[in-house]
Scaffold this active site. Sequence first.
Site, PDB file in Angstrom:
ATOM      1  CG  ASN A 124     160.085 -61.444 117.737  1.00  0.00           C
ATOM      2  OD1 ASN A 124     160.101 -60.327 118.279  1.00  0.00           O
ATOM      3  ND2 ASN A 124     159.086 -62.299 117.912  1.00  0.00           N
TER       4      ASN A 124
ATOM      5  CE1 TYR B  18     163.527 -60.003 127.979  1.00  0.00           C
ATOM      6  CE2 TYR B  18     163.543 -57.760 128.813  1.00  0.00           C
ATOM      7  CZ  TYR B  18     163.271 -58.653 127.797  1.00  0.00           C
ATOM      8  OH  TYR B  18     162.749 -58.205 126.616  1.00  0.00           O
ATOM      9  CB  ALA B  19     168.714 -56.501 131.995  1.00  0.00           C
TER      10      ALA B  19
ATOM     11  CB  VAL C  84     163.487 -71.019 119.822  1.00  0.00           C
ATOM     12  CG1 VAL C  84     162.681 -70.692 118.603  1.00  0.00           C
ATOM     13  CG2 VAL C  84     163.101 -70.149 121.018  1.00  0.00           C
TER      14      VAL C  84
ATOM     15  CE  LYS D 158     165.411 -59.998 124.914  1.00  0.00           C
ATOM     16  NZ  LYS D 158     165.028 -60.496 123.593  1.00  0.00           N
TER      17      LYS D 158
HETATM   18  P1  NDP Z   1     154.968 -61.986 123.143  1.00  0.00           P
HETATM   19  O1  NDP Z   1     154.980 -62.712 124.443  1.00  0.00           O
HETATM   20  O2  NDP Z   1     153.719 -61.342 122.683  1.00  0.00           O
HETATM   21  O3  NDP Z   1     155.501 -62.927 121.979  1.00  0.00           O
HETATM   22  C1  NDP Z   1     156.629 -63.730 122.173  1.00  0.00           C
HETATM   23  C2  NDP Z   1     156.741 -64.680 121.022  1.00  0.00           C
HETATM   24  O4  NDP Z   1     157.921 -65.473 121.201  1.00  0.00           O
HETATM   25  C3  NDP Z   1     155.555 -65.628 120.950  1.00  0.00           C
HETATM   26  O5  NDP Z   1     155.238 -65.870 119.598  1.00  0.00           O
HETATM   27  C4  NDP Z   1     156.090 -66.880 121.622  1.00  0.00           C
HETATM   28  O6  NDP Z   1     155.515 -68.079 121.131  1.00  0.00           O
HETATM   29  C5  NDP Z   1     157.544 -66.840 121.198  1.00  0.00           C
HETATM   30  N1  NDP Z   1     158.384 -67.593 122.107  1.00  0.00           N
HETATM   31  C6  NDP Z   1     158.782 -67.255 123.345  1.00  0.00           C
HETATM   32  N2  NDP Z   1     159.536 -68.223 123.864  1.00  0.00           N
HETATM   33  C7  NDP Z   1     159.598 -69.200 122.926  1.00  0.00           C
HETATM   34  C8  NDP Z   1     160.211 -70.463 122.882  1.00  0.00           C
HETATM   35  N3  NDP Z   1     160.936 -70.939 123.904  1.00  0.00           N
HETATM   36  N4  NDP Z   1     160.090 -71.205 121.756  1.00  0.00           N
HETATM   37  C9  NDP Z   1     159.362 -70.756 120.705  1.00  0.00           C
HETATM   38  N5  NDP Z   1     158.754 -69.567 120.693  1.00  0.00           N
HETATM   39  C10 NDP Z   1     158.869 -68.805 121.801  1.00  0.00           C
HETATM   40  O7  NDP Z   1     156.128 -60.917 123.331  1.00  0.00           O
HETATM   41  P2  NDP Z   1     156.692 -59.752 122.388  1.00  0.00           P
HETATM   42  O8  NDP Z   1     156.153 -59.836 121.035  1.00  0.00           O
HETATM   43  O9  NDP Z   1     156.557 -58.497 123.143  1.00  0.00           O
HETATM   44  O10 NDP Z   1     158.230 -60.166 122.418  1.00  0.00           O
HETATM   45  C11 NDP Z   1     159.013 -60.381 121.258  1.00  0.00           C
HETATM   46  C12 NDP Z   1     160.434 -59.940 121.544  1.00  0.00           C
HETATM   47  O11 NDP Z   1     160.427 -58.562 121.889  1.00  0.00           O
HETATM   48  C13 NDP Z   1     161.106 -60.673 122.710  1.00  0.00           C
HETATM   49  O12 NDP Z   1     162.416 -61.023 122.336  1.00  0.00           O
HETATM   50  C14 NDP Z   1     161.132 -59.631 123.826  1.00  0.00           C
HETATM   51  O13 NDP Z   1     162.223 -59.814 124.681  1.00  0.00           O
HETATM   52  C15 NDP Z   1     161.249 -58.343 123.024  1.00  0.00           C
HETATM   53  N6  NDP Z   1     160.813 -57.128 123.700  1.00  0.00           N
HETATM   54  C16 NDP Z   1     159.511 -56.982 124.157  1.00  0.00           C
HETATM   55  C17 NDP Z   1     159.138 -55.807 124.794  1.00  0.00           C
HETATM   56  C18 NDP Z   1     157.749 -55.591 125.323  1.00  0.00           C
HETATM   57  O14 NDP Z   1     157.557 -54.629 126.099  1.00  0.00           O
HETATM   58  N7  NDP Z   1     156.767 -56.385 124.942  1.00  0.00           N
HETATM   59  C19 NDP Z   1     160.094 -54.693 124.988  1.00  0.00           C
HETATM   60  C20 NDP Z   1     161.405 -54.939 124.436  1.00  0.00           C
HETATM   61  C21 NDP Z   1     161.736 -56.107 123.823  1.00  0.00           C
HETATM   62  P3  NDP Z   1     154.307 -68.859 121.869  1.00  0.00           P
HETATM   63  O15 NDP Z   1     153.377 -67.799 122.393  1.00  0.00           O
HETATM   64  O16 NDP Z   1     153.699 -69.653 120.741  1.00  0.00           O
HETATM   65  O17 NDP Z   1     154.924 -69.650 122.923  1.00  0.00           O
END
Ligand code: NDP
Length: 261
Positions: free
Chosen positions: A95, A165-166, A69, A169
């Site tokens: 997301n 990061y903060a 992305v 966001k």
């Molecule tokens: P994960 O690391 O489990 O999942 C992140 C997802 O985003 C993966 O599917 C990853 O894809 C995708 N992704 C990240 N960067 C890219 C990129 N450059 N291009 C395409 N895909 C990308 O994390 P979470 O599910 O926890 O995170 C999801 C959201 O939640 C984020 O925005 C995070 O900031 C937010 N968040 C998370 C918290 C936590 O404690 N976990 C707390 C608060 C907010 P792939 O693995 O295929 O690269």
Amino acid sequence: MSGTRFAGKVVLITGSSNGIGRACAVLFAGEGAKVVITGRNAEDVEKTRKICLSVGAKQSDLHPTVGDVMDDGFLTILVETVIDTFGKMDILINNAGSLEVDMTGKEGWEMGVDVMERSWNSNFKQVLQLTQKAIPHLIKSRGEIVNVSTFLSSGPIGVMSMPYYAVPKAALDQMSRSMAHEFILKGVRLNTVNPGLVSTAFFSRLPGVGDDNARKMEEYVQSKPEYIPLGRVATAEDVAETILFLADRYYLPRRNILEMK
Ligand code: NDP
């Protein structure tokens, strides 16, 4: 688990190859939506697709697309793919996001500006770019946007760790509030979720962390009532359920409390 709450709705979920995005894809698919699943890791995208099938989704209602992305060209392809495959877009879940780190080991405000640039791109810029490309389609469908931010962005308090990061966001939150005002005049609702700590691969994927350390950190945080009085970190499903609620304009409470005798 096969429902019809989102039957016929077309949903694009960035970062649906893992974590919160994957949980969203599975819940939407289980409720009859047509889902575009996307992430960088092709195997993980495929894993999400298979879980969606296991909850009753039709093969033809799922479209996997692999890409980054942070690449504007991929975002253009992503939106074109949604429209070419399903003919419209009803719901956009912004997301994808990441915790970018300094590979030289520096922390906090000592990290290089290149780290901040990556973090801006991942947590703010790509959301703006994708939303700009998607909004004409969402206006046509009177659609919904849900952005995924973090609790670390909110409130008039400094964040001791993870400032790179903060900050993007926090900008995402402000952009979201401002977009919400403008878009609703054109029929599109926009909401944001700001989760606390969620048990996903978000931290374990960082260099040198791994699953064991990430789970230990979760156990420590949830053992401290001053951090999480509930005593447990959130699951991806907890957050995904909230996202589905926010993406459902026609949600009707199951009971009208005021009419209860
Ligand atoms: P994960 O690391 O489990 O999942 C992140 C997802 O985003 C993966 O599917 C990853 O894809 C995708 N992704 C990240 N960067 C890219 C990129 N450059 N291009 C395409 N895909 C990308 O994390 P979470 O599910 O926890 O995170 C999801 C959201 O939640 C984020 O925005 C995070 O900031 C937010 N968040 C998370 C918290 C936590 O404690 N976990 C707390 C608060 C907010 P792939 O693995 O295929 O690269």
